[in-house]
Write a protein that holds these residues in place. Structure first.
Motif, short mmCIF file in Angstrom:
data_model
loop_
_atom_site.label_atom_id
_atom_site.label_comp_id
_atom_site.label_asym_id
_atom_site.label_seq_id
_atom_site.Cartn_x
_atom_site.Cartn_y
_atom_site.Cartn_z
N LEU B 142 -84.53 -85.70 20.98
CA LEU B 142 -83.73 -84.93 19.99
C LEU B 142 -83.07 -83.73 20.26
N ARG B 162 -83.93 -82.34 12.88
CA ARG B 162 -84.23 -83.07 14.01
C ARG B 162 -85.75 -83.08 14.34
N GLN B 192 -72.00 -86.23 12.46
CA GLN B 192 -72.72 -86.05 13.84
C GLN B 192 -74.09 -86.42 13.80
N GLU B 196 -75.91 -90.01 15.70
CA GLU B 196 -77.40 -89.84 16.42
C GLU B 196 -78.49 -90.48 15.98
N SER B 199 -77.82 -93.84 17.48
CA SER B 199 -78.31 -94.03 18.89
C SER B 199 -79.80 -93.77 18.97
#
Ligand SMILES: Nc1ncnc2c1ncn2[C@@H]1O[C@H](COP(=O)(O)OP(=O)(O)OP(=O)(O)O)[C@@H](O)[C@H]1O
Ligand SMILES: [Mg+2]
Lengths: 317, 389
Positions: B142, B162, B192, B196, B199
């Motif tokens: 992260l 995060r 964004q 993330e 992914s």
């Protein structure tokens, strides 16, 4: 939260209302002079109401001022020397410290437990009722509290002794007995002031985000760990604030002592303020009384600053 | 790494007082019975191992309630929940092997990032070096390694999120639950973080149940999307399915931006061919559409016609309208028009081949349009159900 109305802040409100233009014309556009002008009445009032009496207390404490004496002499720190060489005064400091420690400790403990308990009640109606009943002792005037306790604890016709009698237990002359007067005073003070602690901590409990509890539940924290790692850290500020307020308040205790025991028996409940009352006010030795008051103020200030430094400042909650 | 099965799961919140019940009845569209507020009704679904499921719907439709039931934070009123084949109804949250990320992050404010992330492992009495390894690994994924010793209050919203995700990752959960994790972030950061999460999903390879009220998030993240309304599941399907074959007008209107246009119209059947009539225009339907309608045994009836703004094209002869406002977005222009029949319609038009599109669609200008009969959606005007599917 959701409705997107433009926020009316003081700034743009003042701007819109043309108030700033008016100030500009008066030469007060500068924000510092504006702030000072706005605060001036309050500052003057504060000066008059707090600083002046403070300074005169300091001045009196350095004199042998007596209400019935014509001339007043400056005697330096003689009042303080006299105070600290007096065994009764030293005792009164010890009594006050002891009283404060016991009272604040039990108030905090009971207040916290009660708050946790009431907060954990699921039925909202019961919770509301509990909250209000719990507050009652705090709402009564101290004089009322003292009178009713005096009656209940009266050696002859008091209801407590009657119960004890009925149960064949020993009875006491509560406020006249060296062994019971001090504990009784603590109990009554705790009884009256626990609601204050309860209320403050209850409010703080309500403000803890529920999501933290959910997260803790998923993380596998049991009741004990949840209390230790979620509830308590979130209450830290409230607890510290509460302890500070209670300490300062308890340290100055006068009304209950004066009404219930008058400082007796044989000085067992003479707190600093009771001492000042007995030996400074009643005898009209205001110089000595002022010195005592100053000593008490300084102790309270020291206590408060310890709390503020350790608990209230740089906290992360 | 687990399959999650919900069998006829239902949630009723008991309503304490009569007053509250009346309030619920008037203030929300939820179903209120004698037992209480029905927040989720008959949720029935099998979530495959490693699938990414998104629950989406308007506020108060029961998304969080469903998620909380999977997490074990809310009890299940009736129905069964299985994770990895084990009945979970009465299992405590910490024994369900799940992890959850909250909208408010729900970080412990007095603990450092490291302590926040290691808390659950510490309680599970995982050895210290193992904890350290897992926390560092998650922090690496992260990109929060440099913040491990900070407290949450010293982090930005994105960084806090995060950490919240990191706290979930370190547990290596079977099921990863997220309740609107991005709603508190600004638009740019949200895009964004969305990338993330995609992914992340490929790296940690576990089952995800993700709640959002944002249909873009739902479309981009979900393998399958569950669309809910007032406690009832409307449709479960892939992004493409719910976009192309919405089961009813609610789903059709909820998925896709700008919203689908709806017209009142009529369906006419002549033998085996169908045509639709609206705004004085009659359009014949394509043969595949007719086949499906025949299969469902649909006759002539009143219908609601749904057309997506991007499936409307300008033409010389068709539905007449006037421009009300137009929004220039660069490569496309959104034109809001009002037809002669007083229907409000949005058109999305590519600006590539036009010169001076803003002038062309200035307020008050006449616009004539038609739509591709292959791409219209036909709904029953009473029930709102799609007549084809
Ligand atoms: N503890 C509760 N008691 C009674 N009713 C509740 C309770 N929690 C939620 N509800 C009701 O259940 C319904 C579903 O709530 P839920 O939180 O699942 O909605 P949601 O889809 O997550 O909405 P949002 O997008 O606003 O988070 C709401 O109408 C709410 O009023
Ligand atoms: Mg929710």
């Amino acid at each position: 939260m959701d409705n997107k109305r433009p926020a009316v802040t003081t700034d743009n409100y003042l701007e819109q209302s043309g108030f700033m233009k008016l100030l500009g014309r008066l030469g007060m556009r500068n924000s510092r002079s504006f702030a000072i002008t706005m605060m001036l009445p309050t500052l003057l009032f504060m000066l008059f109401m707090t600083v002046y009496p403070m300074l005169s207390t300091v001045w009196y404490s350095l004199t042998n001022f007596r209400l019935l004496k014509a001339e007043t002499d400056f005697i330096g720190i003689n009042n303080f020397i006299q105070l600290f060489s007096n065994e009764y005064f030293r005792d009164s400091i010890w009594v006050t410290v002891k009283f404060t420690l016991f009272s604040v400790f039990f108030e905090m403990l009971l207040g916290l437990l009660l708050a946790l308990y009431v907060n954990s009640i699921q039925q909202k109606m019961i919770q509301k009722t509990m909250r209000i009943t719990m507050l009652l002792p705090y709402l009564f005037p101290t004089v009322t509290v003292c009178l009713s306790w005096t009656m209940m604890l009266s050696a002859n016709y008091g209801v407590i002794n009657q119960w004890l009698n009925a149960l064949s237990l020993p009875t006491y002359n509560w406020f006249a007995d060296v062994h019971t007067a001090f504990p009784m005073l603590v109990i009554i003070d705790v009884w009256q002031n626990t609601p204050f602690v309860f209320l403050l901590i209850y409010a703080a409990l309500q403000a803890i985000p529920q999501d933290q509890y959910k997260a803790a539940k998923i993380d596998g924290a049991g009741v004990r760990n949840t209390f230790w790692y979620v509830t308590l850290p979130n209450l830290k500020t409230a607890l510290a604030l509460c302890a500070m307020l209670r300490t300062i308040d308890t340290f100055r205790i006068f009304d209950k002592v004066n009404l219930l025991t008058g400082g007796g028996p044989s000085g067992a409940t003479t707190t600093i303020s009771q001492y000042i009352y007995n030996y400074g006010i009643k005898t009209l030795k205001f110089g000595l009384g002022s010195a005592g008051a100053l000593v008490m103020t300084i102790i309270v200030l020291i206590l408060a600053s310890i709390y503020i430094k350790n608990a209230l400042r740089n906290n992360n909650g | 790494m687990a399959e999650v099965i919900l069998k006829h799961v239902k949630k009723i919140y008991p309503v304490a007082s009569r007053k509250e019940r009346e309030f619920e009845e008037t203030e929300s569209n939820l179903h209120v019975t004698n037992e209480g507020v029905v927040a989720v009704e008959d949720f029935d679904m099998t979530i495959a191992d490693r699938e990414f499921i998104v629950l989406v719907g308007p506020s108060g439709c029961g998304k969080s309630t469903t998620l909380n039931m999977i997490a074990g934070l809310e009890s299940i009123t009736s129905g069964e929940l299985y994770i990895d084949g084990v009945l979970m109804n009465n299992v405590e949250p910490q024994h369900r092997d799940i992890a959850m990320v909250f909208q408010s992050y729900a970080l412990y404010p007095h603990m450092t990032v490291y302590e926040n992330m290691s808390f659950s492992l510490k309680l599970k009495k995982v050895p210290k070096d193992e904890i350290d390894r897992r926390v560092k690994e998650a922090a690496e994924i992260l990109d929060i390694t440099q913040y491990l010793n900070r407290k949450p209050k010293d982090l930005s919203g994105g960084q806090r999120q995060r950490v919240a995700i990191g706290r979930a990752i370190v547990r290596h959960p079977k099921v990863f639950l997220m309740d609107e994790p991005l709603s508190n972030l600004d638009a740019k950061l949200r895009n964004q973080m969305r990338a993330e999460i995609i992914s992340l999903r490929h790296r940690i390879d576990t089952t995800f149940v993700y709640v959002t009220h944002d249909q873009t998030e739902a479309m981009t993240l979900g393998d399958r999307i569950v669309i809910m309304k007032e406690g009832v599941v409307q449709q479960i399907g892939t992004s493409q399915e719910v976009f192309e074959k919405p089961v009813n007008t609610f789903v059709a209107g909820f998925i896709g931006t700008p919203q689908m246009n709806f017209f009142n119209g009529e369906l006419k059947r002549e033998g085996d061919s169908y045509s639709i009539k609206t705004e004085g225009v009659e359009i014949a339907l394509s043969s595949d559409k007719c086949e499906r309608l025949i299969k469902n045994n649909i006759g002539s009836q009143k219908i609601t016609i749904g057309v997506r703004p991007e499936h409307i094209s300008l033409c010389d002869e068709g539905i007449n309208s006037k421009v009300e406002v137009s929004e220039m977005l660069g490569s496309t222009i959104h034109v809001h028009v009002s037809t002669d029949g007083n229907e409000k319609v949005i058109l999305v038009i590519q600006t590539m081949d036009l010169n001076e599109p803003t002038k062309m669609f200035a307020s008050g200008k006449p616009v004539t349009f038609t739509f591709n009969p292959k791409l219209v959606h036909l709904f029953d005007s009473e029930t709102g159900h799609n007549l084809e599917y």
